[in-house]
Design a protein around this motif. Structure first.
Motif, mmCIF file in Angstrom:
data_model
loop_
_atom_site.group_PDB
_atom_site.id
_atom_site.type_symbol
_atom_site.label_atom_id
_atom_site.label_comp_id
_atom_site.label_asym_id
_atom_site.label_seq_id
_atom_site.Cartn_x
_atom_site.Cartn_y
_atom_site.Cartn_z
ATOM 1 N N ILE A 186 -50.250 0.530 -30.918
ATOM 2 C CA ILE A 186 -50.191 0.201 -29.499
ATOM 3 C C ILE A 186 -50.530 -1.266 -29.301
ATOM 4 O O ILE A 186 -51.591 -1.733 -29.726
ATOM 5 N N GLY A 187 -49.636 -2.003 -28.652
ATOM 6 C CA GLY A 187 -49.860 -3.408 -28.359
ATOM 7 C C GLY A 187 -49.724 -3.665 -26.870
ATOM 8 O O GLY A 187 -49.486 -2.760 -26.078
ATOM 9 N N GLY A 188 -49.888 -4.917 -26.487
ATOM 10 C CA GLY A 188 -49.681 -5.279 -25.099
ATOM 11 C C GLY A 188 -50.959 -5.408 -24.296
ATOM 12 O O GLY A 188 -52.071 -5.517 -24.831
ATOM 13 N N ALA A 189 -50.804 -5.347 -22.966
ATOM 14 C CA ALA A 189 -51.887 -5.722 -22.050
ATOM 15 C C ALA A 189 -53.028 -4.727 -21.983
ATOM 16 O O ALA A 189 -54.087 -5.050 -21.452
ATOM 17 N N GLY A 190 -52.846 -3.520 -22.496
ATOM 18 C CA GLY A 190 -53.928 -2.541 -22.449
ATOM 19 C C GLY A 190 -54.885 -2.611 -23.614
ATOM 20 O O GLY A 190 -55.963 -1.987 -23.577
ATOM 21 N N VAL A 191 -54.529 -3.352 -24.651
ATOM 22 C CA VAL A 191 -55.348 -3.371 -25.872
ATOM 23 C C VAL A 191 -56.649 -4.127 -25.616
ATOM 24 O O VAL A 191 -56.644 -5.274 -25.166
ATOM 25 N N SER A 192 -57.751 -3.470 -25.906
ATOM 26 C CA SER A 192 -59.067 -4.043 -25.630
ATOM 27 C C SER A 192 -59.415 -5.149 -26.623
ATOM 28 O O SER A 192 -58.668 -5.426 -27.569
ATOM 29 N N ARG A 193 -60.574 -5.753 -26.409
ATOM 30 C CA ARG A 193 -61.006 -6.872 -27.237
ATOM 31 C C ARG A 193 -61.375 -6.434 -28.646
ATOM 32 O O ARG A 193 -61.305 -7.215 -29.601
ATOM 33 N N PRO A 217 -59.951 -13.005 -15.765
ATOM 34 C CA PRO A 217 -59.285 -11.796 -16.266
ATOM 35 C C PRO A 217 -59.737 -11.383 -17.659
ATOM 36 O O PRO A 217 -59.736 -10.186 -17.985
ATOM 37 N N ASP A 218 -60.123 -12.351 -18.497
ATOM 38 C CA ASP A 218 -60.519 -12.002 -19.868
ATOM 39 C C ASP A 218 -62.034 -11.826 -20.013
ATOM 40 O O ASP A 218 -62.545 -11.713 -21.135
ATOM 41 N N ASP A 219 -62.765 -11.788 -18.899
ATOM 42 C CA ASP A 219 -64.197 -11.463 -18.973
ATOM 43 C C ASP A 219 -64.364 -9.993 -19.363
ATOM 44 O O ASP A 219 -63.530 -9.135 -19.032
ATOM 45 N N LEU A 220 -65.465 -9.705 -20.031
ATOM 46 C CA LEU A 220 -65.779 -8.337 -20.423
ATOM 47 C C LEU A 220 -66.149 -7.532 -19.180
ATOM 48 O O LEU A 220 -66.968 -7.962 -18.364
ATOM 49 N N ALA A 221 -65.544 -6.349 -19.021
ATOM 50 C CA ALA A 221 -65.826 -5.493 -17.863
ATOM 51 C C ALA A 221 -66.799 -4.373 -18.211
ATOM 52 O O ALA A 221 -67.701 -4.072 -17.441
ATOM 53 N N TYR A 222 -66.596 -3.725 -19.355
ATOM 54 C CA TYR A 222 -67.530 -2.664 -19.755
ATOM 55 C C TYR A 222 -67.499 -2.442 -21.249
ATOM 56 O O TYR A 222 -66.533 -2.815 -21.942
ATOM 57 N N LEU A 223 -68.568 -1.844 -21.727
ATOM 58 C CA LEU A 223 -68.646 -1.321 -23.091
ATOM 59 C C LEU A 223 -68.621 0.199 -22.984
ATOM 60 O O LEU A 223 -69.459 0.792 -22.303
ATOM 61 N N MET A 224 -67.663 0.825 -23.644
ATOM 62 C CA MET A 224 -67.551 2.281 -23.623
ATOM 63 C C MET A 224 -67.851 2.800 -25.028
ATOM 64 O O MET A 224 -67.117 2.508 -25.977
ATOM 65 N N MET A 246 -64.832 -2.796 -26.293
ATOM 66 C CA MET A 246 -64.979 -3.880 -25.323
ATOM 67 C C MET A 246 -63.716 -3.972 -24.456
ATOM 68 O O MET A 246 -62.675 -4.423 -24.932
ATOM 69 N N VAL A 247 -63.823 -3.554 -23.210
ATOM 70 C CA VAL A 247 -62.675 -3.564 -22.297
ATOM 71 C C VAL A 247 -62.819 -4.723 -21.316
ATOM 72 O O VAL A 247 -63.880 -4.898 -20.700
#
Length: 506
Positions: free
Chosen positions: A346-353, A145-152, A165-166
């Motif tokens: 903004i905090g929580g599960a949506g915050v990117s790396r 789950p904490d692997d990098l998925a994309y760079l935007m 880093m999402v």
């Protein structure tokens, strides 16, 4: 939370023969997409003279197509992260992104092989679609789950692009049991946004991780005059549009929304008159105002607009998504009481790396709550907001959009919302321009709701609502506001007024 790959494969197991992706007459089932994505993964991991490893960055430059979706899933299945490249991105921008991201390879159309040859990385193509009876290659890596998925990549204030880093968990939180829109196997979601724009994150994974059908729009852009036929012909139930495209669609053909169960719009301030027109014309369509920086994975706060809700002069941005924590923070670095303005954190599960290879920027924007270290990590949005007593958040504009004119601070979002509340105004943008006399003046660009624009009436209306320093010196009537490729108001393209023309003043 789980990974995108694991969440997708659960859907494959649940309904392997259900259509996952369609493009015109082309249909691809969940099982077929999974086989194709696994073949992409195999080619990346065990390619001829090339092998990717978990954590590598793979550039993707593909037209909106089933190949694109298979490529994204295949890259994620290898534990790598994709880096979207726009088909029209200039060579200098591509070179900067490749160097900054440390791109390991690029997946592109065969016709683009020469375009990417100079960048010194392997140029790869999506393998042919496997036959329906082909055996799926085995899994080579268990994605976390904490692997990098994309760079935007987003624009940096210094002119140097910066990449967000999402992670997989950010994406799965966005679309798993969302509290802002209903998504399920009976839905059809249109994929209209460029993959280099983070709205595509919602479109693609909102569909595929909920067992819905992802319908790929043809071409690069769909004109407003043609969108209705596409939506009705494909039976689209859920649609995302930027605010600018949303407004334009209502202006051109509001009945295009008939048949939709829900439309989400955002990226800029929504116009109350446009909302009212849509609610009147298509009362069964749920309208959602979606707010969120790229740094917090597409949406952080959303507002389902009630069928009879009195919006006043502005549309609120709403309440936090599931597993998202939002605070309104004052200058002292502490949350402020309801009703007071402050910066939206903004905090929580949506915050990117954070930002790729930009520890300085990451440290400034991604912070630990100073009032309580156990509250976790927050992204400082730079947006001004306030929370109403009912918990709904109102957007007040951006800190960095503010400008000074004759010593006064002006927040353009506030003035634009006020202008849009006038019955003669469909939409508006404001900014400062240098006049023919070399002084700086406040200008309003207005799309009239009708044939004419009574500038005297607009000035009187504004004088009842804003201070004198916020009254524009000139009002420029436009048929429509210019829009960028990402569907936002193109402020740089707003025309300079003809300062010698009396018509802009009266």
């Amino acid at each position: 939370m789980t990974s995108v790959v694991a969440a997708f494969r659960r859907r494959v197991a649940d309904a392997p023969d259900t259509v996952a992706v369609c493009a015109g007459d082309d249909r691809l089932t969940y099982a077929g997409l999974d086989r194709w994505a696994r073949e992409v993964t195999r080619r990346l991991v065990d390619g001829d003279g090339f092998s990717t490893a978990p954590g590598d960055r793979i550039a993707v430059c593909l037209d909106r197509s089933p190949e694109l979706i298979a490529a994204l899933l295949g890259i994620l299945g290898a534990g790598a992260a994709f880096v979207p490249i726009g088909p029209t991105d200039p060579a200098q921008r591509v070179a900067e992104v490749f160097e900054d991201a440390g791109v390991r390879a690029v997946l592109c159309e065969p016709d683009d092989a020469e375009r990417f040859a100079p960048y010194g990385v392997p140029v790869l193509h999506v393998p042919a679609r496997p036959a329906p009876d082909a055996a799926a290659p085995p899994e080579t890596y268990t994605v976390r789950p904490d692997d990098l998925a994309y760079l935007m990549y987003t624009s940096g204030s210094t002119g140097r692009p910066k990449a967000v880093m999402v992670e997989h968990r950010n994406i799965t939180n966005l679309v798993t049991e969302p509290n802002y829109v209903d998504l399920g196997p009976d839905d059809r979601v249109l994929q209209l946004a460029p993959v280099a724009f983070d709205a595509a994150t919602f479109e693609i994974w909102g569909a595929l991780l909920n067992g819905a059908r992802l319908v790929l729009a043809p071409g690069q852009q769909v004109p407003a005059e043609e969108l209705g036929a596409l939506l009705h012909g494909e039976g689209i139930t859920v649609l995302w549009l930027t605010a600018a495209l949303f407004h334009r669609q209502i202006d051109v053909d509001v009945k295009a929304f008939a048949g939709l169960r829900a439309v989400l719009a955002g990226g800029d301030v929504l116009s109350v008159p446009h909302i009212d027109e849509l609610r009147s014309a298509v009362p069964g369509c749920v309208i959602v105002n979606g707010y969120g920086p790229t740094e917090t994975t597409t949406f952080a706060v959303c507002h389902r607009i009630g069928a009879h809700e009195d919006l006043g002069q502005s549309v609120p941005i709403g309440t936090p998504l599931q597993n998202v924590d939002v605070r309104i923070v004052g200058d002292a670095g502490r949350p402020v009481p309801d009703g007071e303005a402050g910066e939206l954190w903004i905090g929580g599960a949506g915050v990117s790396r954070g930002y790729w290879r930009r520890p300085d920027l990451t440290a400034k924007a991604f912070v630990t709550a100073p009032w309580d270290s156990s509250a976790g990590r927050f992204y400082r949005s730079g947006d001004l907001a306030r929370r109403r007593p009912d918990g709904v958040i109102e957007f007040l504009g951006r800190n960095d959009d503010q400008f000074k004119l004759r010593g006064f601070r002006i927040e353009p979002g506030e003035l634009e919302s006020t202008l849009a509340g006038h019955p003669q105004v469909r939409s508006a943008a404001v900014g400062v321009r240098e006049s023919h006399l070399a002084d700086r003046r406040l200008v309003a660009w207005v799309v009239p709701d009708g044939d004419g624009l009574d500038r005297r009436a607009l000035r009187s209306y504004l004088r009842e609502r804003v201070p004198e320093h916020m009254i524009p010196a000139a009002f420029v009537a436009l048929a429509e506001l210019p829009i960028t490729g990402n569907g936002k108001t193109d402020r740089k393209a707003l025309p300079t007024p003809d300062w010698t023309s009396r018509s802009i003043y009266v």
